[in-house]
Motif scaffolding. Sequence first.
Motif, PDB file in Angstrom:
ATOM      1  N   ARG A 178       1.008  -1.191   0.110  1.00 19.45           N
ATOM      2  CA  ARG A 178       0.092  -0.211   0.111  1.00 19.45           C
ATOM      3  C   ARG A 178       0.863   1.230  -0.102  1.00 19.45           C
ATOM      4  NH1 ARG A 178      -4.388   1.996   4.042  1.00 19.45           N
ATOM      5  NH2 ARG A 178      -5.631   3.459   2.789  1.00 19.45           N
ATOM      6  N   SER A 179       2.054   1.210   0.439  1.00 16.57           N
ATOM      7  CA  SER A 179       2.876   2.363   0.752  1.00 16.57           C
ATOM      8  C   SER A 179       3.331   2.749  -0.758  1.00 16.57           C
ATOM      9  CB  SER A 179       4.012   2.093   1.614  1.00 16.57           C
ATOM     10  OG  SER A 179       3.627   2.045   2.965  1.00 16.57           O
ATOM     11  N   ILE A 180       3.847   1.673  -1.455  1.00 17.09           N
ATOM     12  CA  ILE A 180       4.213   2.112  -3.029  1.00 17.09           C
ATOM     13  C   ILE A 180       3.342   2.284  -3.730  1.00 17.09           C
ATOM     14  CG2 ILE A 180       4.060   0.016  -4.008  1.00 17.09           C
ATOM     15  CD1 ILE A 180       7.049   0.521  -5.078  1.00 17.09           C
ATOM     16  N   GLY A 181       1.911   2.097  -3.318  1.00 16.78           N
ATOM     17  CA  GLY A 181       0.689   2.668  -4.047  1.00 16.78           C
ATOM     18  C   GLY A 181       0.296   3.951  -3.870  1.00 16.78           C
ATOM     19  N   VAL A 182       0.734   4.270  -2.728  1.00  8.05           N
ATOM     20  CA  VAL A 182       0.209   5.805  -2.233  1.00  8.05           C
ATOM     21  C   VAL A 182       1.538   6.845  -3.150  1.00  8.05           C
ATOM     22  CG1 VAL A 182       0.513   7.422  -0.372  1.00  8.05           C
ATOM     23  CG2 VAL A 182      -0.669   5.135  -0.180  1.00  8.05           C
ATOM     24  N   LEU A 183       2.977   6.223  -2.890  1.00  6.58           N
ATOM     25  CA  LEU A 183       3.936   6.926  -3.193  1.00  6.58           C
ATOM     26  C   LEU A 183       3.826   7.214  -4.926  1.00  6.58           C
ATOM     27  CD1 LEU A 183       6.848   7.800  -2.817  1.00  6.58           C
ATOM     28  CD2 LEU A 183       7.865   5.733  -3.263  1.00  6.58           C
ATOM     29  N   TYR A 184       3.339   6.234  -5.579  1.00  3.74           N
ATOM     30  CA  TYR A 184       3.186   6.301  -7.065  1.00  3.74           C
ATOM     31  C   TYR A 184       2.080   6.916  -7.535  1.00  3.74           C
ATOM     32  CZ  TYR A 184       7.696   3.818  -7.403  1.00  3.74           C
ATOM     33  OH  TYR A 184       8.631   3.011  -7.512  1.00  3.74           O
ATOM     34  N   ASP A 185       0.941   7.269  -6.541  1.00  4.28           N
ATOM     35  CA  ASP A 185      -0.381   7.683  -7.034  1.00  4.28           C
ATOM     36  C   ASP A 185      -0.178   9.210  -7.341  1.00  4.28           C
ATOM     37  OD1 ASP A 185      -3.027   8.153  -7.576  1.00  4.28           O
ATOM     38  OD2 ASP A 185      -3.549   6.932  -6.037  1.00  4.28           O
ATOM     39  N   HIS A 186      -0.350   9.667  -8.437  1.00  8.00           N
ATOM     40  CA  HIS A 186      -0.418  11.113  -8.625  1.00  8.00           C
ATOM     41  C   HIS A 186      -2.001  11.840  -8.906  1.00  8.00           C
ATOM     42  CE1 HIS A 186       3.904  11.347  -9.017  1.00  8.00           C
ATOM     43  NE2 HIS A 186       4.001  10.247  -9.705  1.00  8.00           N
ATOM     44  N   ARG A 187      -3.037  11.002  -8.818  1.00  2.11           N
ATOM     45  CA  ARG A 187      -4.255  11.350  -8.887  1.00  2.11           C
ATOM     46  C   ARG A 187      -4.887  11.883  -7.692  1.00  2.11           C
ATOM     47  NH1 ARG A 187      -4.651   6.937 -12.617  1.00  2.11           N
ATOM     48  NH2 ARG A 187      -4.785   7.624 -14.920  1.00  2.11           N
ATOM     49  N   ASP A 188      -4.522  10.811  -6.652  1.00  4.94           N
ATOM     50  CA  ASP A 188      -5.166  11.063  -5.164  1.00  4.94           C
ATOM     51  C   ASP A 188      -4.544  12.170  -4.709  1.00  4.94           C
ATOM     52  OD1 ASP A 188      -6.363  10.889  -2.845  1.00  4.94           O
ATOM     53  OD2 ASP A 188      -5.555   8.739  -2.337  1.00  4.94           O
ATOM     54  N   ASP A 189      -5.300  13.067  -4.246  1.00  2.00           N
ATOM     55  CA  ASP A 189      -4.977  14.417  -3.582  1.00  2.00           C
ATOM     56  C   ASP A 189      -4.363  14.003  -2.269  1.00  2.00           C
ATOM     57  OD1 ASP A 189      -5.529  16.171  -5.740  1.00  2.00           O
ATOM     58  OD2 ASP A 189      -7.627  16.580  -4.908  1.00  2.00           O
ATOM     59  N   LEU A 190      -5.076  12.948  -1.556  1.00  4.35           N
ATOM     60  CA  LEU A 190      -4.486  12.660  -0.127  1.00  4.35           C
ATOM     61  C   LEU A 190      -3.259  11.948  -0.338  1.00  4.35           C
ATOM     62  CD1 LEU A 190      -5.092  12.704   2.948  1.00  4.35           C
ATOM     63  CD2 LEU A 190      -6.116  10.284   2.574  1.00  4.35           C
ATOM     64  N   ALA A 191      -2.941  11.259  -1.341  1.00  2.00           N
ATOM     65  CA  ALA A 191      -1.675  10.638  -1.303  1.00  2.00           C
ATOM     66  C   ALA A 191      -0.659  11.863  -1.727  1.00  2.00           C
ATOM     67  CB  ALA A 191      -1.551   9.626  -2.570  1.00  2.00           C
ATOM     68  N   GLN A 192      -0.916  12.784  -2.360  1.00  2.00           N
ATOM     69  CA  GLN A 192       0.116  13.834  -2.596  1.00  2.00           C
ATOM     70  C   GLN A 192       0.585  14.450  -1.433  1.00  2.00           C
ATOM     71  OE1 GLN A 192       1.122  13.112  -5.503  1.00  2.00           O
ATOM     72  NE2 GLN A 192       0.708  14.972  -6.837  1.00  2.00           N
ATOM     73  N   LEU A 193      -0.726  14.784  -0.594  1.00  2.00           N
ATOM     74  CA  LEU A 193      -0.474  15.410   0.741  1.00  2.00           C
ATOM     75  C   LEU A 193       0.119  14.694   1.603  1.00  2.00           C
ATOM     76  CD1 LEU A 193      -3.367  17.184   2.936  1.00  2.00           C
ATOM     77  CD2 LEU A 193      -1.749  15.758   3.840  1.00  2.00           C
ATOM     78  N   THR A 194       0.264  13.321   1.827  1.00  2.00           N
ATOM     79  CA  THR A 194       1.015  12.435   2.493  1.00  2.00           C
ATOM     80  C   THR A 194       2.356  12.297   2.233  1.00  2.00           C
ATOM     81  OG1 THR A 194      -1.028  10.966   2.793  1.00  2.00           O
ATOM     82  CG2 THR A 194       0.979  10.019   3.488  1.00  2.00           C
ATOM     83  N   LYS A 195       2.714  12.209   0.970  1.00  2.00           N
ATOM     84  CA  LYS A 195       4.191  12.322   0.482  1.00  2.00           C
ATOM     85  C   LYS A 195       4.738  13.805   0.769  1.00  2.00           C
ATOM     86  CE  LYS A 195       2.549  11.100  -3.589  1.00  2.00           C
ATOM     87  NZ  LYS A 195       2.773  10.760  -5.091  1.00  2.00           N
ATOM     88  N   LEU A 196       4.024  14.777   0.865  1.00  2.00           N
ATOM     89  CA  LEU A 196       4.514  16.006   1.232  1.00  2.00           C
ATOM     90  C   LEU A 196       5.010  15.925   2.792  1.00  2.00           C
ATOM     91  CD1 LEU A 196       2.379  18.635  -0.726  1.00  2.00           C
ATOM     92  CD2 LEU A 196       5.093  18.172  -0.847  1.00  2.00           C
ATOM     93  N   LEU A 197       3.807  15.453   3.561  1.00  2.00           N
ATOM     94  CA  LEU A 197       4.090  15.371   4.880  1.00  2.00           C
ATOM     95  C   LEU A 197       5.434  14.215   5.330  1.00  2.00           C
ATOM     96  CD1 LEU A 197       0.686  14.492   6.506  1.00  2.00           C
ATOM     97  CD2 LEU A 197       2.092  16.837   6.830  1.00  2.00           C
ATOM     98  N   ALA A 198       5.543  13.398   4.585  1.00  2.00           N
ATOM     99  CA  ALA A 198       6.613  12.299   4.748  1.00  2.00           C
ATOM    100  C   ALA A 198       8.015  12.897   4.439  1.00  2.00           C
ATOM    101  CB  ALA A 198       6.312  11.178   3.942  1.00  2.00           C
ATOM    102  N   LEU A 199       7.992  13.790   3.347  1.00  2.00           N
ATOM    103  CA  LEU A 199       9.162  14.063   2.860  1.00  2.00           C
ATOM    104  C   LEU A 199       9.566  15.423   3.605  1.00  2.00           C
ATOM    105  CD1 LEU A 199       8.557  13.420  -0.638  1.00  2.00           C
ATOM    106  CD2 LEU A 199      10.172  12.424   0.635  1.00  2.00           C
ATOM    107  N   LYS A 200       8.583  16.403   4.109  1.00  2.00           N
ATOM    108  CA  LYS A 200       9.057  17.907   4.274  1.00  2.00           C
ATOM    109  C   LYS A 200       8.443  18.041   5.788  1.00  2.00           C
ATOM    110  CE  LYS A 200       8.953  19.709  -0.415  1.00  2.00           C
ATOM    111  NZ  LYS A 200       8.196  20.860  -1.122  1.00  2.00           N
ATOM    112  N   SER A 201       7.659  17.419   6.140  1.00  2.00           N
ATOM    113  CA  SER A 201       7.428  17.697   7.716  1.00  2.00           C
ATOM    114  C   SER A 201       8.391  17.431   8.755  1.00  2.00           C
ATOM    115  CB  SER A 201       5.921  16.897   8.050  1.00  2.00           C
ATOM    116  OG  SER A 201       5.530  17.203   9.591  1.00  2.00           O
ATOM    117  N   PRO A 202       8.559  18.501   9.677  1.00  2.00           N
ATOM    118  CA  PRO A 202       9.652  17.886  10.711  1.00  2.00           C
ATOM    119  C   PRO A 202       9.320  16.828  11.689  1.00  2.00           C
ATOM    120  CG  PRO A 202       8.253  20.025  11.297  1.00  2.00           C
ATOM    121  CD  PRO A 202       8.021  19.401   9.919  1.00  2.00           C
TER     122      PRO A 202
END
Length: 377
Positions: A178-202
């Motif tokens: 499921r993680s890689i599904g979220v990582l590679y999903d560019h349609r789902d706004d929530l997936a995009q938000l989650t990736k930003l949290l994972a990469l940039k959130s302190p």
Amino acid sequence: MGSRTSSKTKHPTTSTGFEYTFPAIRGIQAGREFYVSMCPLRLIPKMFMFDEEGLPPEVRAQRVLNKGRLPALTRYLLDNPGDYVFSALTASIDGDLRFSGVSDEGAGMRIGQIHIPMDARFLINDGQHRRAAIEVALQENPDLGDETIAVVFFHDTGLARCQQMFADLNRHAVRPSRSIGVLYDHRDDLAQLTKLLALKSPVFKGCVEMEQSTLSSRSRRLFTLSAIYSGTQALLQGLEVNKTEASDLAQAYWEAVDQTIPEWELVRDRSLCAPDVRRDFLHSHSLALHALGRVGNSLLRESTAPARWQPTVSRLMDVDWGRSNADWSGRAILGGRVSKSHQNLALTTNYLRLRLGLPLSPEEQQTEEAFSRRGDA
């Protein structure tokens, strides 16, 4: 594309004298010829019928169609007419199919046309759910009928061979995490938000496993991307906010939670090892993040202003997240292992609500009372 032509006298193929003709490439697998062609979507429901539902498993060549999968597949096709991807269907043909190459030697022997009698029987070995979704989608958007899908044709040599093909095609299929599904999903706004949290959130930066949905005992990551996705999805469920507001709320909420869990900061500072924290505490597990998201959702539904909900979140400091805490037994931990079942998620959420002084809904109260009765038995 497929077309219907009269059979020539020297090539009698059916009693009707008519056939489908498809451009195709001929190949060899295990000594058997097979053919790859492109078929217009409008022909898929007409050619590939599915009528085996009433037969017992031992005399079927396919599993029973799971109609519950169709709405999601159909919506995917209809919602993304300019950006969908459907992999090839695999089918067996019970009929006297023949191949005519563009030449008798060289590369031309592999490129040509396959001729299939119109009364031949087509059996899908792989892709019956795609076929059913295509049929439903065409009813709503007939324009899709001119698009094509790849079809791999094999000659039907009997039930045993078709059943073996199904088994072989699915034997080594592995569903991506499921993680890689979220990582590679560019349609789902929530997936995009989650990736930003994972990469940039302190809170999460540098501590997230982006590919796997489970962590090995030695992993230096504290969270999985799928766990953050589930928690954030629960947090934002039903809130009427735009993308920017959703991102800001999620960021603020997880930072507020982070202030109550000192072990997370100690892992980021390398004062503690992530494997030790995961072993001794519950708060980095998917179950906990999901429950924290549910609790946060209740607070945000009352008010999205941080000044209103942050004081309540701060009470999480009083929660004993240690796995040795007897309160977690049967509620979040079964047989020494963290359980992610729906029941355990509900019970863990209830526990956090009660510790924060939040009311339980009637359904949550019933779940809590049933758990208490079980403990008294």
